[in-house]
Design a protein around this motif. Structure first.
Motif, PDB file in Angstrom:
ATOM      1  N   GLU A  13       0.572  -1.514  -0.030  1.00 48.19           N
ATOM      2  CA  GLU A  13       0.205  -0.143  -0.107  1.00 48.19           C
ATOM      3  C   GLU A  13       0.561   1.276   0.225  1.00 48.19           C
ATOM      4  O   GLU A  13       0.499   2.366   0.136  1.00 48.19           O
ATOM      5  N   ALA A  14       2.319   1.047   0.731  1.00 49.13           N
ATOM      6  CA  ALA A  14       2.883   2.381   0.606  1.00 49.13           C
ATOM      7  C   ALA A  14       3.818   2.905  -0.104  1.00 49.13           C
ATOM      8  O   ALA A  14       4.275   3.302  -0.694  1.00 49.13           O
ATOM      9  N   GLU A  15       3.444   1.457  -1.320  1.00 50.23           N
ATOM     10  CA  GLU A  15       4.558   1.614  -2.391  1.00 50.23           C
ATOM     11  C   GLU A  15       5.869   1.406  -2.693  1.00 50.23           C
ATOM     12  O   GLU A  15       6.876   2.142  -2.253  1.00 50.23           O
ATOM     13  N   ALA A  16       6.671   0.316  -1.049  1.00 52.64           N
ATOM     14  CA  ALA A  16       7.716   0.961  -0.851  1.00 52.64           C
ATOM     15  C   ALA A  16       8.291  -0.839  -0.177  1.00 52.64           C
ATOM     16  O   ALA A  16       7.616  -1.188  -0.437  1.00 52.64           O
ATOM     17  N   PRO A  17       9.927  -0.434  -0.825  1.00 52.67           N
ATOM     18  CA  PRO A  17       9.934  -1.730   0.051  1.00 52.67           C
ATOM     19  C   PRO A  17       9.806  -3.080   1.095  1.00 52.67           C
ATOM     20  O   PRO A  17      10.157  -1.589   2.457  1.00 52.67           O
ATOM     21  N   PHE A  18       9.886  -3.783   1.021  1.00 50.97           N
ATOM     22  CA  PHE A  18       9.574  -4.844   2.202  1.00 50.97           C
ATOM     23  C   PHE A  18       9.968  -4.424   3.501  1.00 50.97           C
ATOM     24  O   PHE A  18      10.548  -4.093   4.109  1.00 50.97           O
ATOM     25  N   GLY A  19      11.301  -4.237   2.863  1.00 47.09           N
ATOM     26  CA  GLY A  19      13.170  -4.300   3.737  1.00 47.09           C
ATOM     27  C   GLY A  19      13.167  -2.710   4.782  1.00 47.09           C
ATOM     28  O   GLY A  19      13.521  -2.383   6.064  1.00 47.09           O
TER      29      GLY A  19
END
Length: 196
Positions: free
Chosen positions: A34-40
């Protein structure tokens, strides 16, 4: 700039997901998506993982929501009418989100009260902060500090309970009823011991 933007997107996504689905049903992979961010990046900004992210959400969105409610209460001059208006607005806002977005803290508080001491403490502290702020607001019309605090707690309890009933019934009427009930409680308190 990029890092702070990523952190803000993670916080925003987490706030929406925790608010709608609660703690257990919100996974970090979904937050990252949802954040369009890498999981890490979640662990980069929140090394404590899901619990730290949830505590951050409680401690940032809780006070912001409290300030928003008090600002809304100050938009109408008459305090009793202001309560009615604010609860009506809460009902309209809830309906406009398909009954998904109620109080950012209530969903979490119910879920973690018996299972996560860190998050329980955070929600309790937010509710205490809301109570103190609302007691100061009611204190503008009611001289007795204990009565102002009682009204503040009543408002929070009615708001949270009405959110639950409105979400379950998919009907804003419980919020409208709660607003009218709070207005009557305030009018009665003012009649007993108004300020000034």
């Amino acid at each position: 700039m990029e890092q702070s933007d990523t952190r803000a997107r993670i916080q925003g996504a987490a706030t929406v997901l925790f608010r709608r689905h609660g703690y257990a049903a919100t996974g970090l992979k979904r937050v990252a998506t949802e954040a369009e961010a890498p999981f890490g990046s979640i662990y980069h900004f929140f090394p404590g993982g899901k619990q730290q992210l949830a505590e951050d959400m409680i401690r940032t969105s809780g006070p912001a929501y409290g300030r928003m409610v008090l600002t809304l209460l100050d938009t109408v001059t008459d305090p009793a009418e202001s309560l009615i208006s604010a609860f009506d607005a809460a009902g309209a806002d809830l309906a406009s989100t398909g009954y998904a977005d109620a109080c950012p803290i209530g969903t979490m508080a119910l879920e973690v009260a018996s299972s996560n001491e860190v998050l329980r403490t955070a929600t309790a502290e937010v509710f205490d902060e809301w109570t103190e702020s609302a007691a100061r607001w009611f204190g503008r019309w009611v001289d007795d500090p204990a009565e102002a605090r009682s009204l503040a707690r009543s408002m929070i309890m009615m708001l949270e309970g009405a959110f639950m009933l409105s979400r379950a019934g998919r009907d804003p009427e419980p919020l409208r009823v709660a607003g009218r009930s709070m207005a009557e409680l305030l009018r009665a308190a003012v009649a007993r011991n108004g300020a000034g």
